[in-house]
Enzyme design. Sequence first.
Site, PDB file in Angstrom:
ATOM      1  CG  ASP A  95      -9.204  -0.185   4.909  1.00  0.00           C
ATOM      2  OD1 ASP A  95      -8.969  -0.495   3.729  1.00  0.00           O
ATOM      3  OD2 ASP A  95      -8.442  -0.453   5.855  1.00  0.00           O
ATOM      4  CE  LYS A  97      -3.696  -2.555   2.240  1.00  0.00           C
ATOM      5  NZ  LYS A  97      -4.371  -2.921   3.500  1.00  0.00           N
ATOM      6  CD  GLN A 103      -3.015  -4.655   6.591  1.00  0.00           C
ATOM      7  OE1 GLN A 103      -2.958  -3.671   5.858  1.00  0.00           O
ATOM      8  NE2 GLN A 103      -3.632  -5.760   6.225  1.00  0.00           N
TER       9      GLN A 103
END
Length: 289
Positions: A119, A52, A96
């Site tokens: 997200d 990412k 994460q």
Amino acid sequence: MIILDGKKTANDIKEEIALEVTSIVSSGGKVPHLSAILVGTDGASETYVNAKVKACEKVGFKSTLIRLSEDVSQEDLLAEVEKINKNSDIDGLIVQLPLPSHVDEMKVTEAIDPEKDVDGFHPSNIGRMVLNLPTYLPATPAGILELLKRYNVETSGKHCVVIGRSHIVGSPMSILMGRNTNPGNCTVTLTHSRTKNLQEITKTADILIVALGRVEFITSDMLKDGVCIIDVGITRVKSDKTKSGWKLLGDVDFENVKHMCSFITPVPGGVGPMTIAMLLKNTLLSSKK
Ligand code: NAD
């Protein structure tokens, strides 16, 4: 059979984003900035976060990676989230997953400012998704929609079977495929670990979206001819044939089912790269706001 090439499509999207960033910056606008929090040193999580961060660099974003130790307290993690929420230079924040078991993942997700939740996991963004309101769609489901769209896969009126009901893939995917949108307008069946007669159901699927995390679980006797398969599964298995000593496998027995498919995603190079591309898209959207 057409391969839904996530790697190429994601690169196309990244090029589009990079062009937009260049034009924003050259007219005096702000450089989009994504921040990622990584707790612990899990190998798979490291790989995902690094990918990412690298993708941010590629499209001209700023990125900040915050590493916290495996035993960080929930309080300290929440304080870190709050600090980023308040930092007006940061447009998007991802934490994460998975987090260590002593941390309540939902509490952390809820602590993220929904405006920075690129997200798309925050309950208020999930609610907006269900109501078909503008929001950040969860990156993996959004990537799947984008692939279906760019390859002109007909979804309207089709039977879409989703395997797996996780909050980040299966559940949102089942909602998105049933919405009155394109892609969408499917009749959706959501299946999970308690589903009976799974094979009978998968055999009626026009579109099969598989997200359970079991290597090569889907075999040819579970499919009908002409099915479109989206394989979300990524499992790292040891391999003496690769430099890293690992290889990635999907939930679908690709080699033995591909001849039956109208479309199919490979693993790797299918859904995975699309997830990252959509994360960047959400960050750009947040930055433009
Ligand atoms: P998860 O691991 O949280 O849950 C697995 C789901 O599979 C559960 O809902 C369970 O009910 C279902 N399931 C288990 N056994 C089953 C069975 N026999 N029949 C039917 N359903 C069954 O799910 P997840 O987090 O969505 O992850 C699934 C896979 O997708 C993993 O391999 C993960 O690594 C991968 N993944 C990939 C991406 C990507 O970007 N490509 C993103 C997220 C997850």
